[in-house]
Design a protein around this motif. Structure first.
Motif, PDB file in Angstrom:
ATOM      1  N   LYS A  17       0.827  -1.212   0.000  1.00 42.03           N
ATOM      2  CA  LYS A  17       0.000   0.000   0.000  1.00 42.03           C
ATOM      3  C   LYS A  17       0.859   1.259   0.000  1.00 42.03           C
ATOM      4  CE  LYS A  17      -0.840   0.518   4.948  1.00 42.03           C
ATOM      5  NZ  LYS A  17      -1.827   0.470   6.012  1.00 42.03           N
ATOM      6  N   ASN A  18       2.120   1.151   0.476  1.00 41.82           N
ATOM      7  CA  ASN A  18       2.997   2.325   0.459  1.00 41.82           C
ATOM      8  C   ASN A  18       3.592   2.592  -0.915  1.00 41.82           C
ATOM      9  OD1 ASN A  18       2.574   2.428   3.236  1.00 41.82           O
ATOM     10  ND2 ASN A  18       4.369   1.132   3.646  1.00 41.82           N
ATOM     11  N   ILE A  19       3.869   1.524  -1.683  1.00 42.92           N
ATOM     12  CA  ILE A  19       4.543   1.729  -2.969  1.00 42.92           C
ATOM     13  C   ILE A  19       3.562   1.848  -4.131  1.00 42.92           C
ATOM     14  CG2 ILE A  19       6.651   0.595  -2.184  1.00 42.92           C
ATOM     15  CD1 ILE A  19       5.880  -1.817  -3.939  1.00 42.92           C
ATOM     16  N   ARG A  20       2.323   1.387  -3.947  1.00 45.10           N
ATOM     17  CA  ARG A  20       1.383   1.402  -5.079  1.00 45.10           C
ATOM     18  C   ARG A  20       1.013   2.817  -5.484  1.00 45.10           C
ATOM     19  NH1 ARG A  20      -4.230   1.716  -3.226  1.00 45.10           N
ATOM     20  NH2 ARG A  20      -4.914   1.062  -5.278  1.00 45.10           N
ATOM     21  N   LYS A  21       1.163   3.762  -4.554  1.00 42.04           N
ATOM     22  CA  LYS A  21       0.888   5.168  -4.885  1.00 42.04           C
ATOM     23  C   LYS A  21       1.782   5.632  -6.036  1.00 42.04           C
ATOM     24  CE  LYS A  21       1.511   6.782  -0.614  1.00 42.04           C
ATOM     25  NZ  LYS A  21       1.397   5.841   0.487  1.00 42.04           N
ATOM     26  N   GLY A  32      -6.629   1.873 -17.930  1.00 46.25           N
ATOM     27  CA  GLY A  32      -7.979   2.378 -17.679  1.00 46.25           C
ATOM     28  C   GLY A  32      -8.629   1.650 -16.522  1.00 46.25           C
ATOM     29  N   SER A  33      -9.875   1.232 -16.729  1.00 47.66           N
ATOM     30  CA  SER A  33     -10.610   0.603 -15.628  1.00 47.66           C
ATOM     31  C   SER A  33     -10.054  -0.779 -15.285  1.00 47.66           C
ATOM     32  CB  SER A  33     -12.097   0.503 -15.977  1.00 47.66           C
ATOM     33  OG  SER A  33     -12.257  -0.280 -17.140  1.00 47.66           O
ATOM     34  N   ASP A  34      -9.216  -1.344 -16.161  1.00 51.39           N
ATOM     35  CA  ASP A  34      -8.611  -2.652 -15.852  1.00 51.39           C
ATOM     36  C   ASP A  34      -7.469  -2.539 -14.843  1.00 51.39           C
ATOM     37  OD1 ASP A  34     -10.275  -4.109 -17.377  1.00 51.39           O
ATOM     38  OD2 ASP A  34      -8.870  -4.423 -19.043  1.00 51.39           O
ATOM     39  N   GLN A  35      -7.156  -1.294 -14.416  1.00 55.11           N
ATOM     40  CA  GLN A  35      -6.019  -1.148 -13.491  1.00 55.11           C
ATOM     41  C   GLN A  35      -6.187  -1.993 -12.239  1.00 55.11           C
ATOM     42  OE1 GLN A  35      -6.012   0.352 -10.347  1.00 55.11           O
ATOM     43  NE2 GLN A  35      -8.123   1.044 -10.388  1.00 55.11           N
ATOM     44  N   LEU A  36      -7.431  -2.164 -11.799  1.00 50.40           N
ATOM     45  CA  LEU A  36      -7.660  -2.944 -10.567  1.00 50.40           C
ATOM     46  C   LEU A  36      -7.187  -4.386 -10.748  1.00 50.40           C
ATOM     47  CD1 LEU A  36     -10.574  -2.789  -8.136  1.00 50.40           C
ATOM     48  CD2 LEU A  36     -10.000  -5.013  -9.088  1.00 50.40           C
ATOM     49  N   LEU A  37      -7.487  -4.950 -11.932  1.00 52.47           N
ATOM     50  CA  LEU A  37      -7.086  -6.337 -12.190  1.00 52.47           C
ATOM     51  C   LEU A  37      -5.563  -6.455 -12.273  1.00 52.47           C
ATOM     52  CD1 LEU A  37      -9.770  -7.138 -14.909  1.00 52.47           C
ATOM     53  CD2 LEU A  37      -9.790  -7.868 -12.534  1.00 52.47           C
ATOM     54  N   VAL A  38      -4.933  -5.439 -12.873  1.00 53.06           N
ATOM     55  CA  VAL A  38      -3.473  -5.461 -13.004  1.00 53.06           C
ATOM     56  C   VAL A  38      -2.832  -5.314 -11.632  1.00 53.06           C
ATOM     57  CG1 VAL A  38      -1.476  -4.332 -14.052  1.00 53.06           C
ATOM     58  CG2 VAL A  38      -3.610  -4.545 -15.353  1.00 53.06           C
ATOM     59  N   GLU A  39      -3.366  -4.396 -10.819  1.00 52.14           N
ATOM     60  CA  GLU A  39      -2.836  -4.210  -9.460  1.00 52.14           C
ATOM     61  C   GLU A  39      -2.996  -5.475  -8.631  1.00 52.14           C
ATOM     62  OE1 GLU A  39      -4.481  -0.389  -7.761  1.00 52.14           O
ATOM     63  OE2 GLU A  39      -2.474  -0.570  -6.925  1.00 52.14           O
ATOM     64  N   ALA A  40      -4.150  -6.116  -8.770  1.00 56.91           N
ATOM     65  CA  ALA A  40      -4.391  -7.347  -8.011  1.00 56.91           C
ATOM     66  C   ALA A  40      -3.369  -8.412  -8.408  1.00 56.91           C
ATOM     67  CB  ALA A  40      -5.810  -7.851  -8.245  1.00 56.91           C
ATOM     68  N   SER A  41      -2.980  -8.419  -9.692  1.00 56.70           N
ATOM     69  CA  SER A  41      -2.004  -9.404 -10.171  1.00 56.70           C
ATOM     70  C   SER A  41      -0.608  -9.112  -9.613  1.00 56.70           C
ATOM     71  CB  SER A  41      -1.948  -9.396 -11.703  1.00 56.70           C
ATOM     72  OG  SER A  41      -3.216  -9.695 -12.239  1.00 56.70           O
ATOM     73  N   ILE A  42      -0.223  -7.826  -9.600  1.00 57.49           N
ATOM     74  CA  ILE A  42       1.085  -7.465  -9.032  1.00 57.49           C
ATOM     75  C   ILE A  42       1.113  -7.864  -7.557  1.00 57.49           C
ATOM     76  CG2 ILE A  42       2.629  -5.545  -8.451  1.00 57.49           C
ATOM     77  CD1 ILE A  42       1.537  -4.085 -10.950  1.00 57.49           C
ATOM     78  N   SER A  43       0.039  -7.548  -6.863  1.00 59.29           N
ATOM     79  CA  SER A  43      -0.074  -7.884  -5.443  1.00 59.29           C
ATOM     80  C   SER A  43       0.057  -9.389  -5.233  1.00 59.29           C
ATOM     81  CB  SER A  43      -1.426  -7.375  -4.934  1.00 59.29           C
ATOM     82  OG  SER A  43      -1.657  -7.779  -3.624  1.00 59.29           O
ATOM     83  N   GLU A  44      -0.582 -10.151  -6.108  1.00 60.42           N
ATOM     84  CA  GLU A  44      -0.539 -11.610  -6.028  1.00 60.42           C
ATOM     85  C   GLU A  44       0.898 -12.126  -6.153  1.00 60.42           C
ATOM     86  OE1 GLU A  44      -3.013 -13.526  -5.301  1.00 60.42           O
ATOM     87  OE2 GLU A  44      -1.694 -15.258  -5.381  1.00 60.42           O
ATOM     88  N   ALA A  45       1.643 -11.549  -7.112  1.00 56.37           N
ATOM     89  CA  ALA A  45       3.022 -11.999  -7.338  1.00 56.37           C
ATOM     90  C   ALA A  45       3.904 -11.668  -6.126  1.00 56.37           C
ATOM     91  CB  ALA A  45       3.580 -11.345  -8.608  1.00 56.37           C
ATOM     92  N   VAL A  46       3.650 -10.518  -5.494  1.00 57.10           N
ATOM     93  CA  VAL A  46       4.424 -10.142  -4.303  1.00 57.10           C
ATOM     94  C   VAL A  46       4.090 -11.081  -3.134  1.00 57.10           C
ATOM     95  CG1 VAL A  46       4.793  -8.340  -2.563  1.00 57.10           C
ATOM     96  CG2 VAL A  46       4.657  -7.717  -4.985  1.00 57.10           C
TER      97      VAL A  46
END
Lengths: 141, 100
Positions: A17-21, A32-46
């Motif tokens: 949550k500190n670095i996603r900003k 666009g609106s798919d950013q949520l899915l992309v963010e969720a994927s990055i989070s998953e990999a971490v």
């Protein structure tokens, strides 16, 4: 998209949550609106790196590299663990279309399906401690 | 930080936070389990303000769904953005919930 790169080190997925900003505005611009899915994927990999690479220890850092290139985003998540034998888990592309029912769908399975469905490419280095995610921007076909 | 919870008869209405990070997922899980322990089986989850959710957050919601199934309860979701709905769709969870 202007080429931009971020490299951050975190020891626990809570720090996402500190670095996603830093990369959030670029995700919105690229996806666009798919950013949520992309963010969720990055989070998953971490989370995977912390859970499987570091066995949920906060003593070592995970390197999170996010590159916004002209036509695509490339993310590298590197842990300091021993890696895993990903070649055992290689699957055909039709895994993207495979869905178990909810009763079978425990968290790890759900995460990998999300990664496979959202990302254009998901790869590991030979050692198995670095995960590479790639996805073209929304308007790149 | 606790989320807004309202309890009416047998139903719990819960406002899901803006960002369901790893910590927020842990808090949510505790809230769900507290409500289930108190005998509640029907849940209405308000996603109106939610802009970030990952598979850890989905995992908590699946846990809730499984627990309410055991008690013949229901979980309904309201106010979810297209992206949130797609996240449920991609992970094949969407048909398991009631959508408002």
């Amino acid at each position: 998209m202007t080429k931009t790169s971020f490299v951050r080190y975190i020891n626990n997925p809570k720090e996402i949550k500190n670095i996603r900003k830093d990369y959030y505005p670029y995700l919105v611009e690229g996806f666009g609106s798919d950013q949520l899915l992309v963010e969720a994927s990055i989070s998953e990999a971490v989370v995977n790196a912390w859970r499987h690479g570091h066995e949920e220890s906060d003593d070592r850092s995970i390197r999170v590299e996010v590159n916004f290139l002209h036509s695509r985003m490339v993310v590298r998540i590197t842990d300091q663990g021993e890696g895993f034998d990903w070649q055992k888990y290689q699957c055909h592309n039709d895994m993207r279309h495979w869905f178990p029912c909810m009763e079978e769908l425990e968290e790890p399975g759900r995460g990998i399906i999300l990664l496979l469905r959202v990302m254009d490419s998901l790869r590991y280095n030979k050692k198995g401690n670095e995960c590479l995610l790639m996805k073209k921007y929304q308007n790149q076909g | 930080m606790k989320n807004q919870v309202k309890r009416h008869n047998s139903t719990v209405q819960l406002k899901i936070p803006k960002e369901v990070t790893v910590q927020a997922s842990t808090d949510l899980r505790e809230q769900f389990l507290d409500c289930i322990a108190d005998g509640y089986a029907d849940f209405r989850l308000d996603f109106t303000n939610t802009t970030f959710l990952d598979s850890a957050g989905l995992g908590v919601i699946v846990t809730l769904k499984k627990r309410t199934n055991d008690a013949n309860g229901t979980v309904s979701i309201e106010g979810a953005s297209d992206s949130i709905q797609e996240l449920f769709q991609l992970t094949r969870l969407k048909p398991s919930f009631q959508w408002r």
